[in-house]
Enzyme design. Structure first.
Site, mmCIF file in Angstrom:
data_model
loop_
_atom_site.group_PDB
_atom_site.id
_atom_site.type_symbol
_atom_site.label_atom_id
_atom_site.label_comp_id
_atom_site.label_asym_id
_atom_site.label_seq_id
_atom_site.Cartn_x
_atom_site.Cartn_y
_atom_site.Cartn_z
ATOM 1 N N PRO A 151 0.818 -1.219 0.000
ATOM 2 C CG PRO A 151 0.198 -0.782 2.225
ATOM 3 C CD PRO A 151 1.064 -1.677 1.379
ATOM 4 C CD1 TRP A 152 -2.514 3.857 -1.270
ATOM 5 C CD2 TRP A 152 -2.249 5.045 0.598
ATOM 6 N NE1 TRP A 152 -3.748 3.947 -0.649
ATOM 7 C CE2 TRP A 152 -3.603 4.679 0.502
ATOM 8 C CE3 TRP A 152 -1.851 5.803 1.703
ATOM 9 C CZ2 TRP A 152 -4.561 5.017 1.460
ATOM 10 C CZ3 TRP A 152 -2.790 6.149 2.667
ATOM 11 C CH2 TRP A 152 -4.130 5.760 2.537
ATOM 12 C CE LYS A 176 -0.345 -2.823 -7.646
ATOM 13 N NZ LYS A 176 -0.257 -1.352 -7.447
ATOM 14 N N PRO A 177 4.141 -1.891 -5.893
ATOM 15 C CG PRO A 177 5.765 -0.217 -6.076
ATOM 16 C CD PRO A 177 5.225 -1.438 -6.771
ATOM 17 C CD GLU A 179 -3.341 3.727 -9.341
ATOM 18 O OE1 GLU A 179 -4.125 2.836 -8.971
ATOM 19 O OE2 GLU A 179 -3.527 4.420 -10.330
ATOM 20 C CB ALA A 232 -12.812 -4.503 0.288
ATOM 21 C CD GLU A 251 -0.821 -5.556 8.062
ATOM 22 O OE1 GLU A 251 -1.984 -5.300 8.477
ATOM 23 O OE2 GLU A 251 -0.009 -4.692 7.749
ATOM 24 C CB CYS A 285 -3.217 -0.820 9.277
ATOM 25 S SG CYS A 285 -1.529 -1.395 9.266
ATOM 26 C CD GLU A 385 -8.249 0.206 7.643
ATOM 27 O OE1 GLU A 385 -7.080 0.221 8.024
ATOM 28 O OE2 GLU A 385 -8.576 -0.227 6.531
#
Ligand code: NDP
Length: 500
Positions: A151-152, A176-177, A179, A232, A251, A285, A385
Site C-alpha cells: 500500500p501507499w 507491485k507498490p 500506483e 475488501a 495483512e 493500520c 477504517e
C-alpha cells in the site's frame, strides 16, 4: 525530479519502461505532478515473474551466509542514500520529513539488518527416531517466486516488510507498490543491485491494482502472494489466488481500540492518544481510532486531547517544524471527509477538527486533527477504517464493558490498554482480540517482533522470525534405519500375500 529513478519498473536487475497507460505521481502538498510513468501491462508482469523464476535456483541454492552478506551490504547501501529516500518518501506521500527521517527510513534499514541475521537462523524440530525404525529430520526450504502488493501509507517500509523475509529465506520476488507511491520502492530495487543481490531476485512492476496488480496475483507461476491493504481488496485477492492454489499472506485493515481504565496516567493517555491517532496523518493500520475511556476520566481526556490536537502544527511536509502533513491524496482526504460528514449527520459531535483547513493549506490534501464524541458504537465511524487523522472517544463504566466494546468491531490488528494495575493490564492483553496489544503505549514497532492481525485484519505476520517462517515451507525427511526389506507395517497392506 532529478533524484527520482528514470524508470517505471525494475526487472532482472535493470530499469525498464512500461507500455501501458500513463500514470502520475502527485505531491499531495501542492497537487502538482512530480513524476509520470507508463503502467506495466500483462507482458511486462509476465517478464518480471519469469526473471524471478530464472533467478530462483541460484538464489535459493546460495548459502544462508551468502544471502545474509548481501542483505548486510543492502543495509549499508540504503544508509548511504538515507536522506534521498526520506525526501522522496515525503514528496510522494506528503508525510512530514521528520517522520520519514526518524521512522520510515531507519525502520526499513533496521529491518534489512534484522533479516540479514534471520537468513542464517533456520528453526525446526529436533531430528530424532520418533518411530524407532526411522530418523526424521526437518528441512526448512524456500517457496519459489513470491508476488507481493503493497500500500501507499508507508511505501518504503511496506516494500521492505514484503521483500526482506521473502529473499532472506531464498525466494525471489515481484512486488507491485501502490500506483501513487512507487518511487522509494524503485530506489530500494536499485540499492539491491548495487549491494550485489543478483539480477532477478527483486523485481518491481508498477501500475493500478485492478490491472497490473490483478495480473500479478493470477500468475500461475507464483508460489505465494503477500498483500497489505484494505480488507475488501485482500479478500478479493484471496479469491483470485485460491483458483491457482497460491499460498497467501494477508495483512489487512485495522480499527485499533485505545482503552483507558480509571487508574490510568491521564497525561500519558492523552499524549498517547494524540500521537497514536495522528501518526502519518492517521494513515496507519495500527493507529488509535477508538478511545474507550472510563467515565470518571472521560471529560478530562476529551479536554486534554482537544487541547493537544489544536496545538499540532499542520504545514509543509519538507519543513522539519511540521507535525502533520497532507493525506496521501485528495481522493483519500475526500474519503475521510465524507466519512466524518456521515458521522456528524448520524449524531456524532466534533470537538476538534472535523473539516479540511482553509487558508494557506487549501491547495494540499489536508484534514484537521479530529476528535469526535457522541458516536454510536454501531456507526460506520466506529466500525470501519477511516484511515485519516480521526479519533472517536466513547465512555465506559465497567472494565468488562471497555474490553467488550474494544472487541466489538470486525478488525483485530492492534490495541492498547492504559492502566497502572498489572492485573488489569494482563487481563486486557489476554482478552483483547488483536495481533498486538500495547500496555501504556500505542504505535511502537520493532523488527524482532511480529506485526499482523486477527479477524478481518488478516493473518499474515510481517517482521520478526514469524514472517521469515511464513516465506518458507518445511519438509519432513524420514529415513529408514533398519536396512530391512520387510518392514513391520507392510502387514497392514499384504499380511497374507506371501503365504498365498
Ligand atoms: P487498496 O486495498 O485498494 O490498495 C492496496 C494495494 O492493493 C495497492 O497496491 C493497490 O493498487 C492494490 N489493489 C487494489 N485493487 C486491487 C486489485 N483488484 N487487485 C490487485 N491489487 C489491487 O487500498 P486503497 O488504496 O484504495 O485505500 C482504501 C482504504 O484501504 C483506505 O482508506 C484504508 O482504509 C485501507 N488501507 C489499509 C491499509 C493497511 O495497511 N491496512 C493500507 C492502505 C489502505 P493501486 O493503489 O495501485 O490501485
Amino acid at each position: 525530479m532529478s533524484t527520482y529513478p528514470q524508470t517505471s519498473n525494475y526487472i532482472a536487475g535493470k530499469p525498464g519502461v512500461g507500455t501501458g497507460a500513463e500514470q502520475s505521481v502527485i505531491d499531495p502538498f501542492t497537487g502538482e505532478v512530480i513524476w509520470t510513468y507508463r503502467a506495466d501491462d500483462a507482458s511486462t508482469v509476465g517478464a518480471a515473474v519469469q526473471a524471478a523464476a530464472a533467478a530462483y535456483p541460484e538464489w535459493s541454492g546460495a548459502t544462508p551466509a551468502d544471502r545474509s552478506g548481501a542483505l548486510t551490504a543492502l543495509a549499508v547501501e540504503l544508509s548511504s542514500v538515507a536522506e534521498e529516500l526520506a525526501q522522496t518518501e515525503t514528496a510522494q506521500t506528503g508525510k512530514p520529513i521528520r517522520l520519514s527521517r526518524e521512522f520510515d527510513v531507519p525502520g526499513s534499514i533496521d529491518n534489512v539488518s534484522f533479516f540479514a541475521g534471520a537468513a542464517r537462523h533456520l528453526d525446526g524440530h529436533a531430528s530424532g527416531e520418533y518411530s524407532g525404525d526411522h530418523t526424521s529430520t526437518i528441512r526448512r526450504e524456500s517457496l519459489g517466486v513470491v508476488g507481493s502488493i503493497a500500500p501507499w501509507n508507508y511505501p518504503l517500509q511496506m516494500a521492505a516488510w514484503k521483500v526482506l523475509p521473502a529473499i532472506a529465506a531464498g525466494n525471489t520476488i515481484v512486488l507491485k507498490p501502490a500506483e501513487n507511491t512507487p518511487l522509494t520502492t524503485l530506489l530500494l530495487a536499485e540499492a539491491c543491485s548495487r549491494a550485489g543481490i543478483p539480477a532477478g531476485v527483486v523485481n518491481i512492476v508498477n501500475g493500478p491494482g485492478p490491472d497490473t496488480g490483478q495480473t500479478l496475483v493470477t500468475d500461475p507461476a507464483l508460489s505465494m502472494m503477500s498483500f497489505t491493504g484494505s480488507t475488501a481488496v485482500g479478500r478479493h485477492i484471496a479469491g483470485l489466488a485460491a483458483a491457482n492454489g497460491t499460498r497467501l499472506h494477508l495483512e489487512l485493515g485495522g480499527k485499533a481500540p485505545f482503552v483507558v481504565f480509571d487508574d490510568a496516567d491521564l497525561e500519558a493517555a492523552v499524549r498517547g492518544a494524540v500521537a497514536g491517532s495522528l501518526i502519518n496523518s492517521g494513515q496507519d493500520c495500527t493507529a488509535a481510532t477508538r478511545a474507550y475511556v472510563h467515565r470518571s476520566l472521560f471529560d478530562d481526556f476529551v479536554d486534554g486531547v482537544t487541547d493537544l490536537m489544536r496545538r499540532v502544527r499542520l504545514g509543509a511536509p519538507a519543513d522539519p517544524e511540521t507535525d502533520q502533513g497532507p493525506l496521501v491524496s485528495f481522493r483519500q482526504r475526500d474519503r475521510v471527509a465524507s466519512m466524518v460528514e456521515r458521522a456528524l449527520r448520524d449524531g456524532a459531535k466534533a470537538v476538534s477538527g472535523g473539516q479540511a483547513p482553509g487558508d494557506d493549506l487549501a491547495d494540499g490534501a489536508y484534514y484537521e486533527p479530529t476528535l469526535l464524541v457522541d458516536a454510536d458504537q454501531r456507526s460506520e465511524i466506529v466500525q470501519q477504517e477511516a484511515f485519516g487523522p480521526v479519533l472517536v472517544a466513547l465512555p465506559f463504566d465497567r472494565d468488562d464493558e471497555g474490553i467488550e466494546l474494544a472487541n466489538d468491531v470486525p478488525f483485530g490488528l492492534a490495541a492498547s490498554a492504559w492502566t497502572r494495575d498489572v492485573f488489569r493490564a494482563q487481563a486486557a492483553a489476554r482478552r483483547i482480540e488483536a495481533g498486538t496489544v500495547w500496555i501504556n503505549d500505542h504505535i511502537p514497532i520493532i523488527s524482532e517482533m511480529p506485526h499482523g492481525g486477527m479477524k478481518a485484519s488478516g493473518y499474515g505476520k510481517d517482521m520478526s522470525s514469524y514472517s521469515f517462517d511464513e516465506y518458507t515451507q518445511i519438509k519432513h525427511v524420514m529415513s529408514d534405519i533398519t536396512a530391512e526389506a520387510a518392514k513391520p507395517w507392510h502387514t497392514t497392506v499384504f499380511a497374507h500375500a506371501e503365504q498365498r
